[in-house]
Design an enzyme around this catalytic site. Structure first.
Site, PDB file in Angstrom:
ATOM      1  N   HIS A 102       1.463   3.964   1.898  1.00 11.02           N
ATOM      2  CA  HIS A 102       1.977   4.766   3.024  1.00 11.02           C
ATOM      3  C   HIS A 102       3.507   4.898   2.973  1.00 11.02           C
ATOM      4  O   HIS A 102       4.214   3.955   2.615  1.00 11.02           O
ATOM      5  CB  HIS A 102       1.546   4.144   4.349  1.00 11.02           C
ATOM      6  CG  HIS A 102       0.114   4.424   4.684  1.00 11.02           C
ATOM      7  ND1 HIS A 102      -0.605   3.689   5.587  1.00 11.02           N
ATOM      8  CD2 HIS A 102      -0.731   5.388   4.228  1.00 11.02           C
ATOM      9  CE1 HIS A 102      -1.841   4.183   5.671  1.00 11.02           C
ATOM     10  NE2 HIS A 102      -1.940   5.204   4.858  1.00 11.02           N
TER      11      HIS A 102
ATOM     12  N   HIS B   2      -7.454  -0.442   5.625  1.00 15.70           N
ATOM     13  CA  HIS B   2      -6.379   0.432   6.122  1.00 15.70           C
ATOM     14  C   HIS B   2      -6.137   1.537   5.099  1.00 15.70           C
ATOM     15  O   HIS B   2      -6.111   2.722   5.430  1.00 15.70           O
ATOM     16  CB  HIS B   2      -5.130  -0.417   6.350  1.00 15.70           C
ATOM     17  CG  HIS B   2      -3.929   0.360   6.788  1.00 15.70           C
ATOM     18  ND1 HIS B   2      -3.811   0.914   8.042  1.00 15.70           N
ATOM     19  CD2 HIS B   2      -2.771   0.665   6.134  1.00 15.70           C
ATOM     20  CE1 HIS B   2      -2.635   1.528   8.138  1.00 15.70           C
ATOM     21  NE2 HIS B   2      -1.995   1.396   7.000  1.00 15.70           N
TER      22      HIS B   2
ATOM     23  N   ASP C 232       5.782   4.865   5.150  1.00 18.45           N
ATOM     24  CA  ASP C 232       6.616   3.921   5.909  1.00 18.45           C
ATOM     25  C   ASP C 232       6.635   2.537   5.259  1.00 18.45           C
ATOM     26  O   ASP C 232       7.199   1.593   5.813  1.00 18.45           O
ATOM     27  CB  ASP C 232       6.186   3.859   7.385  1.00 18.45           C
ATOM     28  CG  ASP C 232       4.743   3.456   7.584  1.00 18.45           C
ATOM     29  OD1 ASP C 232       3.941   3.563   6.622  1.00 18.45           O
ATOM     30  OD2 ASP C 232       4.394   3.031   8.700  1.00 18.45           O
ATOM     31  N   HIS C 233       6.052   2.433   4.060  1.00 19.12           N
ATOM     32  CA  HIS C 233       6.112   1.188   3.277  1.00 19.12           C
ATOM     33  C   HIS C 233       6.733   1.380   1.896  1.00 19.12           C
ATOM     34  O   HIS C 233       7.110   0.407   1.252  1.00 19.12           O
ATOM     35  CB  HIS C 233       4.705   0.581   3.129  1.00 19.12           C
ATOM     36  CG  HIS C 233       4.162   0.088   4.433  1.00 19.12           C
ATOM     37  ND1 HIS C 233       4.021  -1.251   4.729  1.00 19.12           N
ATOM     38  CD2 HIS C 233       3.770   0.763   5.538  1.00 19.12           C
ATOM     39  CE1 HIS C 233       3.553  -1.370   5.964  1.00 19.12           C
ATOM     40  NE2 HIS C 233       3.390  -0.167   6.478  1.00 19.12           N
TER      41      HIS C 233
ATOM     42  N   HIS D 145       0.860  -1.194   0.000  1.00 18.55           N
ATOM     43  CA  HIS D 145       0.000   0.000   0.000  1.00 18.55           C
ATOM     44  C   HIS D 145       0.890   1.236   0.000  1.00 18.55           C
ATOM     45  O   HIS D 145       2.104   1.127   0.111  1.00 18.55           O
ATOM     46  CB  HIS D 145      -0.991  -0.018   1.164  1.00 18.55           C
ATOM     47  CG  HIS D 145      -0.382   0.104   2.530  1.00 18.55           C
ATOM     48  ND1 HIS D 145       0.430  -0.871   3.064  1.00 18.55           N
ATOM     49  CD2 HIS D 145      -0.457   1.091   3.466  1.00 18.55           C
ATOM     50  CE1 HIS D 145       0.812  -0.497   4.276  1.00 18.55           C
ATOM     51  NE2 HIS D 145       0.299   0.690   4.542  1.00 18.55           N
TER      52      HIS D 145
ATOM     53  N   ASP E  13      -0.297  -3.651   6.330  1.00 19.19           N
ATOM     54  CA  ASP E  13      -0.922  -3.129   7.553  1.00 19.19           C
ATOM     55  C   ASP E  13      -2.397  -3.513   7.628  1.00 19.19           C
ATOM     56  O   ASP E  13      -3.217  -2.767   8.175  1.00 19.19           O
ATOM     57  CB  ASP E  13      -0.790  -1.599   7.609  1.00 19.19           C
ATOM     58  CG  ASP E  13       0.635  -1.145   7.829  1.00 19.19           C
ATOM     59  OD1 ASP E  13       1.511  -1.993   8.087  1.00 19.19           O
ATOM     60  OD2 ASP E  13       0.873   0.079   7.752  1.00 19.19           O
TER      61      ASP E  13
ATOM     62  N   HIS F  87       4.647  -4.407  10.529  1.00 12.29           N
ATOM     63  CA  HIS F  87       5.237  -3.813  11.734  1.00 12.29           C
ATOM     64  C   HIS F  87       5.378  -4.844  12.842  1.00 12.29           C
ATOM     65  O   HIS F  87       4.636  -5.823  12.889  1.00 12.29           O
ATOM     66  CB  HIS F  87       4.367  -2.647  12.238  1.00 12.29           C
ATOM     67  CG  HIS F  87       4.277  -1.517  11.268  1.00 12.29           C
ATOM     68  ND1 HIS F  87       5.229  -0.536  11.187  1.00 12.29           N
ATOM     69  CD2 HIS F  87       3.353  -1.229  10.315  1.00 12.29           C
ATOM     70  CE1 HIS F  87       4.892   0.330  10.235  1.00 12.29           C
ATOM     71  NE2 HIS F  87       3.763  -0.075   9.680  1.00 12.29           N
TER      72      HIS F  87
HETATM   73 ZN   LIG Z   1       0.051   1.770   6.435  1.00 10.73          ZN
END
Ligand SMILES: [Zn+2]
Length: 241
Positions: free
Chosen positions: A38, A94, A40-41, A36, A115, A153
């Protein structure tokens, strides 16, 4: 994931630790997979691509830097270099276009679920509805119970602390929390878990259990009409925990 000096990376939020690991292990990057959009990905995509101009696989309904092959439910693809074949599930909730990728390695089935499903929990609903997230989580829960869950995570211990708030009398959950805490104390990861572990201990996959429904209704202070309402209450409870 690696094979014969080659490696693919899933959800590189940051390039530096990936580059350091590849250098230390003498590996060449051959593909990037994003679940996805985001940061942090996907935040490491550009820096990795500057060194290794590899194919990037990502969800068709999201915009991600460097994606060369878009994916949606029903697609199958093979990660170049390491030869791992994966099939795609749409798992919105998410984010609106979140995907999960299911495959099989020598040790058995695996899923990269970003996530959506976490070990002991689930992602927050940034772009989707509770009904969508319930559908997505139960799509993942329907995978073979031995499937190993590679999520985005390392949140397991905190997630299980909340799970015990919901189900304090769940003995497998009590045992799992002790087991996972011991791993962290030894400096080991708790990821992956298995679908079997999650079915026994993850409150978001246990919304049909009388114990979880009763806890959600106590927390809400009212009767909850259906499993989506139970899910939404437990998710809101966790957000404030
Ligand atoms: Zn995420």
């Amino acid at each position: 994931m690696r094979e014969d000096g080659k490696a693919a990376v899933v959800d590189p939020g940051d390039a530096a630790p990936v580059i350091a690991h590849l250098a230390r292990e003498g590996l060449e990057l051959t593909a990037i997979l994003n679940t996805h959009h985001h940061g942090d990905h996907v935040g490491g995509n550009r820096a990795l691509l500057a060194r290794w101009p590899v194919p990037v696989f990502g969800p068709s309904r999201e915009t991600i830097p460097g994606v060369t092959r878009t994916l949606a439910e029903g697609d199958t693809f093979t990660l170049p270099g390491i030869g791992l074949s994966l099939s795609v599930l749409d798992v919105p909730g998410h984010t609106a276009g979140h995907i999960a990728c299911v495959g099989r390695v020598a040790d058995g089935p695996i899923v990269f679920c970003g996530d959506t499903l976490f070990t002991g929990g689930c992602g927050r609903l940034f772009e989707g509805t509770p009904a969508q997230m319930v559908d997505s989580l139960f799509k993942l829960a329907a995978l073979p119970v031995e499937t190993r869950i590679f999520c985005g995570h390392e949140y397991t211990v905190a997630n299980l602390r909340f799970a015990l708030e919901v189900e304090p009398a769940n003995v497998p959950l009590q045992q799992r929390r002790a087991r996972e805490q011991a791993k962290r104390d030894r400096g080991e990861p708790t990821v992956p878990s298995t679908i079997r572990d999650e079915q026994a201990t993850n409150p978001f996959l246990r919304i049909d259990e009388p114990s979880v429904r009763a806890a959600a209704e106590r927390h809400a202070g009212r009767k909850l009409t259906d499993r989506v309402a139970v899910f939404a209450e437990v998710r809101a409870w966790k957000n404030a925990f």
